[in-house]
Enzyme design. Structure first.
Site, PDB file in Angstrom:
ATOM      1  N   GLU A  61      -2.877  13.306  82.203  1.00  0.00           N
ATOM      2  CA  GLU A  61      -2.484  12.109  82.961  1.00  0.00           C
ATOM      3  C   GLU A  61      -2.559  12.380  84.463  1.00  0.00           C
ATOM      4  O   GLU A  61      -3.002  11.525  85.241  1.00  0.00           O
ATOM      5  CB  GLU A  61      -1.059  11.701  82.574  1.00  0.00           C
ATOM      6  CG  GLU A  61      -0.912  11.198  81.150  1.00  0.00           C
ATOM      7  CD  GLU A  61       0.541  11.003  80.757  1.00  0.00           C
ATOM      8  OE1 GLU A  61       1.381  10.816  81.662  1.00  0.00           O
ATOM      9  OE2 GLU A  61       0.848  11.041  79.549  1.00  0.00           O
ATOM     10  N   TYR A  69       2.563  18.097  74.624  1.00  0.00           N
ATOM     11  CA  TYR A  69       3.191  17.250  75.636  1.00  0.00           C
ATOM     12  C   TYR A  69       2.830  17.687  77.061  1.00  0.00           C
ATOM     13  O   TYR A  69       2.415  16.850  77.875  1.00  0.00           O
ATOM     14  CB  TYR A  69       4.706  17.226  75.422  1.00  0.00           C
ATOM     15  CG  TYR A  69       5.452  16.308  76.362  1.00  0.00           C
ATOM     16  CD1 TYR A  69       5.104  14.971  76.471  1.00  0.00           C
ATOM     17  CD2 TYR A  69       6.503  16.776  77.147  1.00  0.00           C
ATOM     18  CE1 TYR A  69       5.774  14.117  77.349  1.00  0.00           C
ATOM     19  CE2 TYR A  69       7.183  15.934  78.012  1.00  0.00           C
ATOM     20  CZ  TYR A  69       6.814  14.615  78.097  1.00  0.00           C
ATOM     21  OH  TYR A  69       7.467  13.769  78.967  1.00  0.00           O
TER      22      TYR A  69
END
EC number: 4.2.1.134
Length: 359
Positions: free
Chosen positions: A290, A283
């Protein structure tokens, strides 16, 4: 026929005494309590072969006169209820234990273990009582069926993405980085649009999870997919697309089957461990990928003026979309902190519950 004493094994709970008499194929049984003394007499095959066996036991404290017994091919099981719920130091009034009497270790519990067993029984009774008063949801089966199909479709979609990208990586090597978007984007669009249901489901009560953590993750991914990658052709050929898509799919191929099996009350221990563990490294890596995509897109938005906000001539020409992206980077890492905290609480609660059940 000679009368002999059989082997007798005993155990207790706070309210009952259990006796196991080692006589197989017992017949002509006579069992009763008189003046707090248990009398037993019967015929069968015991330690000394086929004989008549009998014994008497004077209990340490008062018991109820009613005696329950059940004869099997191997033994005679006797249950005697105590007058008061209490833990006895020994079974008989006489301090010296009779030679024919021994603990029944198959049923033996210490006092603390017996109290725990009693509490568990009470909890089960209370749970059944509460469940019997709670009105059953007539649409429960339909809801579970919908959730099962949703998670199955998402699992198949992300599995296709993960397998496709893995195969292309082995065949093409680094060249697969540059055309990931054109190969994978259609399926990723479908999966991420469908993922909006993960915000709707808790909002309408289909699942008992928080709306905000799901909203942060789903909207954040859709922003990257539709705004950063979808509107900028220059971003679609960059290697960062591969890493973003690959990390997303690696998390989801374990998360969706876990929820899918939960809909049919099934659990695989390894899958449960992976679902609550593999996100810990993946994660944050996904968020970093991103962020790299956002940073790489900022000069492109500045140059193309795409999505810029027009301003009055007195103030200036336009407000560049890159300022919004810079603000988004801050929000992204704040969302990482919120979701990370939420997921860690979920993980701790899950494994704490499993450990309590195991004990």
């Amino acid at each position: 026929m000679q009368s002999l004493t059989p082997h007798v094994y005993w155990a207790q709970r706070h309210g009952e005494i259990y006796l196991r008499v080692e006589i197989s194929d017992a017949q002509n049984l006579g069992i009763g309590v008189e003046d707090n003394i248990l009398h037993f007499k019967g015929q069968g095959h015991g330690a000394k072969g086929e004989n008549e066996y009998e014994f008497s036991l004077e209990f340490l404290k008062p018991v109820k006169p009613e005696v329950k017994h059940k004869s099997t091919q191997r033994q005679v099981n006797i249950t005697v209820r105590k007058q008061e719920h209490a833990w006895w130091d020994r079974l008989t009034k006489q301090e010296k234990k009779p030679l024919f009497l021994a603990p029944d270790f198959d049923r033996w519990l210490d006092e603390s273990d017996a109290e725990m067993e009693l509490r568990e029984k009470e909890e089960k009774i209370n749970k059944v009582s509460i469940e019997s008063r709670v009105r059953k949801d007539p649409f429960l089966g339909l809801k579970k069926g919908f959730l099962f199909m949703y998670n199955l479709v998402q699992f198949l979609g992300y599995s296709w993405i993960f397998v496709n990208m893995t195969v292309r990586l082995f065949i093409l090597g680094q060249d697969s980085f540059y055309d990931t978007f054109h190969t994978i984007a259609d399926v990723m669009y479908f999966c991420q649009m469908l993922a909006i249901m993960e915000v709707i489901n808790p909002a309408v009560g289909l699942v008992k999870t928080g709306v905000m953590p799901a909203f942060i993750q789903v909207m954040g991914r859709n922003f990257i997919l539709f705004v950063i990658f979808g509107t900028l052709e220059d971003m679609q050929n960059k290697p960062v697309v591969f890493f973003v898509f690959y990390l997303w799919s690696m998390i989801e191929i374990f998360r969706y089957p876990f929820y899918m099996l939960a809909c049919i009350d099934t659990e695989w221990k390894m899958l449960t461990w992976l679902r609550y563990t593999i996100w810990i490294p993946l994660y944050p890596l996904g968020v970093i990928a991103e962020a790299v995509a956002v940073i790489q897109s900022i000069p492109i938005f500045d140059e193309t003026k795409l999505l810029s906000i027009p301003l009055p001539k007195a103030i200036g020409t336009s407000l560049s979309f890159s300022y919004i992206l810079q603000l988004y980077l801050v929000i992204m890492f704040l969302g990482l902190f919120i979701n990370f905290r939420h997921l860690f609480k979920q993980r701790s609660r899950r494994f704490r519950t499993k450990k309590r059940k195991a004990n």
